[in-house]
Design a protein around this motif. Structure first.
Motif, PDB file in Angstrom:
ATOM      1  N   THR A 148      -8.063 -12.484 105.794  1.00 25.85           N
ATOM      2  CA  THR A 148      -7.665 -11.298 106.577  1.00 25.85           C
ATOM      3  C   THR A 148      -8.554 -10.117 106.241  1.00 25.85           C
ATOM      4  N   VAL A 160      -0.509 -10.470 109.585  1.00 28.44           N
ATOM      5  CA  VAL A 160      -1.190 -11.754 109.787  1.00 28.44           C
ATOM      6  C   VAL A 160      -0.757 -12.744 108.718  1.00 28.44           C
ATOM      7  N   MET A 190       2.599 -14.078 109.476  1.00 26.93           N
ATOM      8  CA  MET A 190       2.560 -14.974 110.632  1.00 26.93           C
ATOM      9  C   MET A 190       1.977 -16.332 110.244  1.00 26.93           C
ATOM     10  N   VAL A 191       0.964 -16.329 109.381  1.00 23.28           N
ATOM     11  CA  VAL A 191       0.353 -17.587 108.946  1.00 23.28           C
ATOM     12  C   VAL A 191       1.369 -18.427 108.175  1.00 23.28           C
ATOM     13  N   ARG A 201       3.783 -19.870 110.603  1.00 17.10           N
ATOM     14  CA  ARG A 201       3.181 -20.998 111.319  1.00 17.10           C
ATOM     15  C   ARG A 201       3.166 -22.259 110.446  1.00 17.10           C
ATOM     16  N   THR A 221      -5.964 -21.104 110.726  1.00 18.22           N
ATOM     17  CA  THR A 221      -4.825 -20.398 111.305  1.00 18.22           C
ATOM     18  C   THR A 221      -4.918 -18.900 111.029  1.00 18.22           C
ATOM     19  N   THR A 222      -5.351 -18.534 109.836  1.00 18.96           N
ATOM     20  CA  THR A 222      -5.502 -17.112 109.503  1.00 18.96           C
ATOM     21  C   THR A 222      -6.567 -16.471 110.377  1.00 18.96           C
ATOM     22  N   ARG A 280      -7.484 -17.370 113.368  1.00 16.36           N
ATOM     23  CA  ARG A 280      -6.952 -17.247 114.737  1.00 16.36           C
ATOM     24  C   ARG A 280      -5.982 -16.073 114.851  1.00 16.36           C
ATOM     25  N   GLU A 281      -5.132 -15.913 113.862  1.00 21.89           N
ATOM     26  CA  GLU A 281      -4.189 -14.797 113.883  1.00 21.89           C
ATOM     27  C   GLU A 281      -4.918 -13.461 113.777  1.00 21.89           C
ATOM     28  N   ARG A 288      -6.317 -12.703 117.115  1.00 21.66           N
ATOM     29  CA  ARG A 288      -5.251 -12.289 118.016  1.00 21.66           C
ATOM     30  C   ARG A 288      -4.884 -10.821 117.783  1.00 21.66           C
TER      31      ARG A 288
END
Length: 181
Positions: free
Chosen positions: A37, A50, A53-54, A57, A77-78, A80-81, A84
């Motif tokens: 991040t 983030v 959220m990770v 997920r 995944t991190t 992508r978040e 976003r």
């Protein structure tokens, strides 16, 4: 090799509902998630969002994640978040003044909008008049409000119902060419 087996064991146990294994998994990979991040230069609050959220997920998908690849899954995944969050931030316009948008004339039509619309309408009218009479009649019936049914068009103009669509396509293409020139 021992660390990799330990990571896999933590994922398997966390997937089975072991809260201690979940806590160890989060503790073990939290710095990795945070580092990703920070590489996106997110604010602390966005980076924290983030990160949360990770982990959410991972919790949602823990039964589908390959225990041997959990670190790579977390990195992807991190990322992508983070993307976003950055995309959402581009759409948000921050302002400190409550009246900042009152002075913007974006809701008002441009002064020459009516003039331009009239010129466009004249151009379309001239282009339509240059088409064969039968095509003009066809387009007129199709553009009526409500449009005439194909059976009525077929009976009025004298063309088969199956030909109406292809002829309409040729008419519109000809109009596009005329209007482009």
């Amino acid at each position: 090799m021992l660390t990799r087996d330990f990571d896999q064991l933590m994922v398997v146990e966390a997937a089975a509902g072991d809260q201690g294994a979940w806590s160890r998994l989060v503790d073990h990979y939290a710095r990795l998630v945070w580092a990703v991040t920070r590489s996106f230069r997110l604010t602390d609050s966005d980076a924290a969002d983030v990160s949360q959220m990770v982990w959410l997920r991972l919790l949602e998908h823990i039964n589908r994640v390959d225990p041997a690849r959990v670190g790579a899954w977390l990195v992807v995944t991190t990322r992508r978040e983070c993307l976003r969050v950055l995309a959402f931030r581009k759409r948000v316009l921050l302002t400190y003044e409550a009246t900042a948008f009152e002075e913007v004339a974006g809701d008002q039509p441009e002064l020459d909008a009516d003039l331009l619309a009239g010129e466009r309408a004249d151009d379309v009218r001239r282009a339509l008049e240059s088409l064969p009479d039968r095509w003009q009649q066809l387009l007129g019936m199709l553009m009526a409000d409500p449009p005439a049914p194909y059976a009525e068009i077929s009976a009025t103009i004298g063309i088969p119902i199956g030909s109406i669509g292809p002829i309409r396509g040729r008419c519109l293409e000809k109009l596009r060419v005329l209007l482009a020139s």
